[in-house]
Write an enzyme that holds these catalytic residues in place. Structure first.
Site, mmCIF file in Angstrom:
data_model
loop_
_atom_site.group_PDB
_atom_site.id
_atom_site.type_symbol
_atom_site.label_atom_id
_atom_site.label_comp_id
_atom_site.label_asym_id
_atom_site.label_seq_id
_atom_site.Cartn_x
_atom_site.Cartn_y
_atom_site.Cartn_z
ATOM 1 C CG HIS A 216 -3.472 -0.268 4.192
ATOM 2 N ND1 HIS A 216 -3.777 0.416 3.038
ATOM 3 C CD2 HIS A 216 -4.400 0.126 5.113
ATOM 4 C CE1 HIS A 216 -4.829 1.196 3.245
ATOM 5 N NE2 HIS A 216 -5.221 1.020 4.487
ATOM 6 C CG HIS A 217 -3.578 2.595 7.818
ATOM 7 N ND1 HIS A 217 -3.101 3.413 6.826
ATOM 8 C CD2 HIS A 217 -4.930 2.530 7.648
ATOM 9 C CE1 HIS A 217 -4.111 3.835 6.081
ATOM 10 N NE2 HIS A 217 -5.226 3.298 6.551
ATOM 11 C CB ALA A 218 -0.001 -2.175 11.480
ATOM 12 C CG HIS A 256 -0.524 6.682 1.446
ATOM 13 N ND1 HIS A 256 0.532 7.035 2.270
ATOM 14 C CD2 HIS A 256 0.045 6.137 0.334
ATOM 15 C CE1 HIS A 256 1.669 6.726 1.681
ATOM 16 N NE2 HIS A 256 1.398 6.185 0.510
ATOM 17 C CG ASP A 258 0.204 4.991 6.483
ATOM 18 O OD1 ASP A 258 -0.553 4.000 6.360
ATOM 19 O OD2 ASP A 258 0.198 5.718 7.492
#
Length: 475
Positions: A216-218, A256, A258
């Site tokens: 989920h951060h990429a 998070h 993000d």
């Protein structure tokens, strides 16, 4: 294929091959995914799925649905599909050890990353690719040319954040294609045509799982937080192309979400909800209440020591009402395990049962929604494998056509005495990794008096839920 007459069709992306590829990722410590795979098999959970995706793949074109072209071309540079001379063999010792253990139980286990690549090229009908010299390649004969190219390399690595916690690693393109494909292929089950459910078609409900996904951060053109390709964003885009007009993305990871939030910030079709630790200096330092946008971008910033009671209240009084308000047709849940008590971050103290209970509650609350469950963070591999096997069993048991005959995680034969904590990890090829955790006990991280059970001080105030309810205007 089982559960033919069930109300729900179950699919999972998993295999010996996929788990071995996934464990090339450095933060997996060479064993996280293989331990998950091992317990799924040990508990015979795969027998209850309608579809099992064993050989996933994804293409450059699919990645370009979200990511920048130059960035993707760097990531998929085929010259990286090898073990460089400067990489010490001992870095792969644990990976090879697990591979040898797996070979004893499954003849399809692979004993080297090169074997993984050959297998991938075979099932995707690719020829062996001749190694090319690229800007990432530092093997040059001319000293002046080498210096210039090294400068170019450092500049590119910095531009795309392919350093620090996001280094390139051996067989990098293979990892990206397989793990991204493991998520995307859940929407391409043979013979199925996923479409929004109506009251007359609830028997066609679909629940898919990929415990190696959830990156989920990429970002669009930057790696971040051990994440390189955002399989979640590409999945959400693919769902929209399939005709789903309202999709909720819910993130339980300690960090998070993000990358997903930023990608979907202006979409009216996708609602993002992230529960995460929000403290000064804690990665990725985003996800404040002020960053929320209406009922589409919902941040629930939390403090150290977040526990099951907090999660139960937050789910019932904030998360469920916010999802209900949005009225989705599809729900994607990122089930990161780094908020569990016993994870190496030691920030939250959720129990395996507690997090599972709330995920099940959400799926149950919205029977009109298809669901995909993804993995995520989790830095204690033996703890993560416990969680994902327990969650898998509970989803199958709760939403299958019939309850599974026996709960392998509870002992119901003894009346008046709690013997649950004596339940042991079943014998399987990877048993040795659980031996030091007080004699293979499954629930040892949650057992009072255990050396591995370490309660944390809870900094979350009781007024926090009221604050969230007022901010998001939920009744």
């Amino acid at each position: 294929m089982t559960n033919i007459n069930s109300m729900v069709k179950f699919a999972i992306s998993t295999s010996q091959f996929q788990s071995q590829v996934s464990d090339l990722l450095p933060c997996n410590k060479s064993l996280k995914s293989q331990l998950i795979w091992g317990l799924l098999k040990a508990y015979k959970l795969l027998d209850h799925f309608d579809y099992i995706i064993t050989d996933p793949s994804s293409s450059k074109e699919e990645m370009l649905q979200f990511h920048d072209k130059k960035y993707v071309e760097i990531l998929l540079d085929e010259s990286l599909n090898q073990l460089p001379n400067e990489v010490a063999e001992e870095k792969f010792e644990q990976w090879k050890h697990l591979s040898e253990l797996g070979k004893g139980d499954d003849p399809d286990a692979f004993l080297s990353p090169n074997d993984l690549l050959k297998y991938y090229n075979k099932y995707t009908n690719q020829c062996d690719i001749v190694r090319k010299r690229t800007v990432i390649d530092t093997d040059f004969e001319d000293e002046e040319e080498s210096h210039s190219s090294n400068e170019d390399q450092r500049s590119i690595l910095k531009e795309f954040n392919l350093e620090g916690d996001c280094p390139m690693f051996p067989f990098f393109p293979l990892y990206l294609k397989v793990i991204t494909g493991a998520t995307l292929k859940l929407l391409d089950i043979p013979g199925s045509d996923l479409r929004p459910l109506d009251i007359d078609s609830l028997s066609d409900r679909f629940i898919g799982m990929n415990w190696d996904g959830g990156r989920h951060h990429a970002m669009k053109r930057k790696a971040s937080g051990f994440c390189y390709i955002n399989d979640i964003v590409i999945l959400l885009q693919k769902l929209r192309k399939k005709g789903f007009k309202k999709i909720t993305y819910l993130d339980f990871d300690l960090h998070h979400g993000d990358g997903v939030e930023r990608a979907m910030l202006y979409s009216k079709n996708v609602q993002t909800i992230s529960l995460h630790l929000y403290e000064v200096g804690f990665f990725p330092c985003t996800g404040s209440l002020k960053e929320s946008r209406g009922t589409n971008t919902i941040n629930l910033p939390l403090m150290h020591g977040f526990n099951d009671k907090n999660l139960n209240e937050l789910t019932a009084q904030v998360v469920l009402p916010c999802i209900q308000k949005f009225e989705p047709e599809f729900i994607v849940i990122q089930c990161g395990s780094d908020g569990l008590i016993g994870d190496s971050f030691h920030e939250w103290q959720l129990s395996i049962r507690g997090l599972t209970h709330n995920i099940i509650k959400i799926i149950k609350q919205f029977p009109q929604c298809h669901v995909i469950l993804l993995g995520g963070g989790g830095y204690n591999p033996t703890l993560s494998s416990r969680f994902y096997s327990y969650l898998t069993w509970n989803v199958l048991n709760e939403f299958g056509s019939e309850h599974l005959l026996k709960n392998p995680f509870e002992d119901v034969h003894f009346q008046g005495k709690d013997t649950t904590y004596d339940i042991l990890i079943p014998d399987h090829p990877y048993n040795e990794f659980y031996g030091d955790e007080e004699h293979y006990k499954f629930w040892i991280y949650e057992q009072d008096g255990s050396s591995l059970y370490k309660p944390l001080k809870n900094d979350n105030k009781p007024s926090l839920v009221t604050k969230f309810r007022e901010h998001y205007q939920v009744d």
